[in-house]
Design a protein around this motif. Structure first.
Motif, short mmCIF file in Angstrom:
data_model
loop_
_atom_site.label_atom_id
_atom_site.label_comp_id
_atom_site.label_asym_id
_atom_site.label_seq_id
_atom_site.Cartn_x
_atom_site.Cartn_y
_atom_site.Cartn_z
N ALA A 1 -12.42 -79.30 -94.87
CA ALA A 1 -11.94 -79.04 -96.24
C ALA A 1 -11.99 -77.55 -96.58
N ARG B 1 -10.37 -76.76 -105.82
CA ARG B 1 -11.03 -78.06 -105.66
C ARG B 1 -12.15 -78.23 -106.68
N GLY C 1 -6.51 -83.28 -100.25
CA GLY C 1 -7.13 -81.96 -100.15
C GLY C 1 -6.43 -81.13 -99.09
N SER D 1 -6.91 -79.08 -95.83
CA SER D 1 -7.90 -78.92 -94.76
C SER D 1 -7.35 -78.00 -93.69
#
Ligand code: ATP
Ligand code: ZN
Ligand code: MG
Length: 299
Positions: A108, A64, A82, A84
């Motif tokens: 996240a 990320r 993303g 998670s």
């Protein structure tokens, strides 16, 4: 039906035989027939790999923080997905999964879903030190995710991208891109695909993004190879030819041996779109495809 549009049911039946829908929009199970052509395309593209190319295959997830440092978050936040997870003690997680709104408890992780195959290359190359005078060339691929707002044929949320990426001087990158814009048209011809190359811009986010997209067009930073898929008037981008100037080298301090800021560029192939375009053009029966096309795909 609009003039020039390919009849809906023709395309529908085509995709039904190749891709099985799932509850996730723009997410499909791919049939053996479809995969046979994807494999053929992969081999075909590999056959045109230039000498001294470093081959890397990336997983569908990436760091990320690396994607953030590459500027993706501000340019395309609407497309990003993303990874998670549920965090905490066993008791907490057990309690959370009993709740109907358990997904609200996801938090996240350090991973995101790769939105394009080339993002992980720039930080990797930065770790190698200065870029040699002859430049650096990579062949990369990954499954990509984009939270697309529409799901017309050929616009998946999850799809496969193959790329050649050049890092070096501005002259080298531009030469590489021009070479590939010509070669790509030859490849499309060898596959029997109707096509044209046109200037393009990326789907930058929001009102400010429209200005960035205009400047991208003005500077001729992006071109696409377009093939009619669902419409002749609005053909679908199956490959793109991108000149990033010093965007990635500024983010990652990439410089050439003589200390100049490096420039980068990439040529991207949308494998699923190319396969769909092949089936759309030549039909569902591989036995009826032109022999030359089958030979090129090693089928
Ligand atoms: P589009 O113009 O269709 O929005 P893009 O310009 O955002 O695509 P690039 O970022 O240049 O696409 O990605 C490289 C290639 O990956 C595209 O030329 C296309 O073939 C493929 N691709 C991009 N987005 C998708 C998608 N949602 N589904 C399938 N293939 C895609
Ligand atoms: Zn790229
Ligand atoms: Mg585009």
């Amino acid at each position: 039906m609009l003039m020039g549009h390919i009849p809906e049911d023709e395309l529908d039946s085509l995709t039904r035989s190749l891709l099985l829908p799932s509850p996730g929009r723009g997410v499909y199970a791919r049939t053996a027939l479809f995969e046979q052509v994807i494999e053929g395309l992969t081999t075909f593209i590999s056959r045109h790999r230039e000498p001294e190319t470093q081959v890397l295959r990336f997983p569908p997830v990436m760091s990320r923080s690396e994607l953030e440092r590459s500027g993706y978050l501000h340019s395309f936040p609407h497309l990003l997905g993303g990874v998670s997870c549920l965090k905490g003690s066993e008791a907490k997680i057990r309690a959370v999964v009993e709740q109907p709104d358990w997904a609200n408890e996801l938090s996240a992780t350090e991973l995101v879903l790769s939105p394009a195959a080339c993002y992980p290359v720039y930080p990797l190359a930065a770790g190698y030190g200065p870029i040699p005078a002859s430049g650096l060339l990579f062949d990369v691929a990954s499954d990509c995710f984009r939270h697309e707002s529409t799901h017309e044929i050929g616009r998946f949320q999850s799809f496969r991208m193959r790329e050649f990426v050049w890092l070096g001087t501005p002259g080298q990158v531009l030469e590489f891109r021009t070479r590939w814009m010509f070669l790509a048209q030859r490849l499309a011809k060898q596959l029997g695909l109707e096509h044209r190359v046109a200037p393009a811009s990326d789907p930058f986010f929001g009102r400010g993004g429209r200005l960035v997209a205009m400047s991208q067009l003005e500077q001729s930073l992006k071109f696409e190879l377009l093939v009619p898929l669902s419409s002749k008037e609005e053909p679908t981008a199956c490959m793109s030819f991108n000149y990033h100037r010093d965007h990635f080298s500024s983010a990652w301090n990439l410089s050439t041996e003589n200390g100049d800021k490096a420039h980068t560029g990439c040529v991207a192939f949308g494998l699923d779109r190319l396969a769909l375009a092949l089936f759309k053009t030549h039909g569902l029966d591989l036995g009826k495809w032109p022999t030359a096309v089958l030979e090129n795909l090693s089928i």
